[in-house]
Design a protein around this motif. Sequence first.
Motif, mmCIF file in Angstrom:
data_model
loop_
_atom_site.group_PDB
_atom_site.id
_atom_site.type_symbol
_atom_site.label_atom_id
_atom_site.label_comp_id
_atom_site.label_asym_id
_atom_site.label_seq_id
_atom_site.Cartn_x
_atom_site.Cartn_y
_atom_site.Cartn_z
ATOM 1 N N GLU A 129 -38.557 47.675 -0.741
ATOM 2 C CA GLU A 129 -38.083 47.192 -2.038
ATOM 3 C C GLU A 129 -38.888 47.773 -3.193
ATOM 4 N N ALA A 137 -34.184 49.405 -4.482
ATOM 5 C CA ALA A 137 -33.449 48.151 -4.300
ATOM 6 C C ALA A 137 -32.247 48.363 -3.382
ATOM 7 N N ASP A 138 -31.580 49.508 -3.515
ATOM 8 C CA ASP A 138 -30.408 49.785 -2.682
ATOM 9 C C ASP A 138 -30.782 49.894 -1.207
ATOM 10 N N TRP A 140 -33.421 48.672 0.225
ATOM 11 C CA TRP A 140 -33.909 47.392 0.707
ATOM 12 C C TRP A 140 -32.738 46.465 1.055
ATOM 13 N N ARG A 141 -31.686 46.464 0.225
ATOM 14 C CA ARG A 141 -30.503 45.652 0.557
ATOM 15 C C ARG A 141 -29.911 46.124 1.883
ATOM 16 N N TYR A 142 -29.855 47.426 2.051
ATOM 17 C CA TYR A 142 -29.320 47.972 3.297
ATOM 18 C C TYR A 142 -30.195 47.591 4.486
ATOM 19 N N GLN A 182 -32.185 45.022 4.807
ATOM 20 C CA GLN A 182 -32.010 43.595 5.103
ATOM 21 C C GLN A 182 -30.717 43.345 5.867
ATOM 22 N N SER A 183 -29.662 44.078 5.521
ATOM 23 C CA SER A 183 -28.384 43.876 6.224
ATOM 24 C C SER A 183 -28.506 44.277 7.689
#
Length: 237
Positions: free
Chosen positions: A206, A210-211, A213-215, A217-218
């Motif tokens: 992160e 941010a992109d 990190w979102r990926y 986490q998914s």
Amino acid sequence: MSSDPLGVQPVTAWTAGSPPSDDVPLPTASVQQPDTTPDRLRRQIEFVMEVDRLKDVVRQSLLLAAPRKENDAEHSWHLALMTLVLAEYADEPIDVGRVLALVVLHDLVEIYAGDTFIYNAAATADQELREQQAAERLFALLPIDQGSRFRSLWDEFEARHTPEARFAKAMDRLQPLLLNYGNRGGTWSTPGVTEDDVLSRKSVIEDASADLWRYAQSLIRAGAANGWLARSDPGSP
């Protein structure tokens, strides 16, 4: 080469977890360079030959393409390629060439310090000391100016004070995550490793993107939902 599935990979010439002594022979000791070789070039070639050892440092992550664990050289190459592919997702402007230098250099110390499994608290307790001692010895093989520059880059990666270092670290944490997800668990199946552990260890992504990190986490949440990774709360949906 045998390994401790939770700890530091042994290195053939000394006990893993201990700093190498100065009397451990280099692989180059048995390679006679021509007498006419300039001293600077001789030292550079000796360094290049010494870091061939990186190919023999085995990591915990399983390859996607073959039923074996990857080595450190393969890992570093993969990070370099990922940098070229994913640089557009950096939250801050980055010098891609500098990130490439960081990811190529960052694991060279493991030639002496061994690979340390990220989820083993006991093994990571003295990791910083082992790697600092390894850096002192390894980069001293080079001419002074070049050794100082490489050591500075290695320190930059460790400190994560620059956008390039933060992105390099993000690649370092994302790559094993991709291998574990692709292997339907991989090292996630190690006893005691939970979804929260993985989220915590990977959260440095992160700091760079941010992109991504979102990926990440998914993938972690999907891994837990699929039963490839233990949930911290077994009763959670």
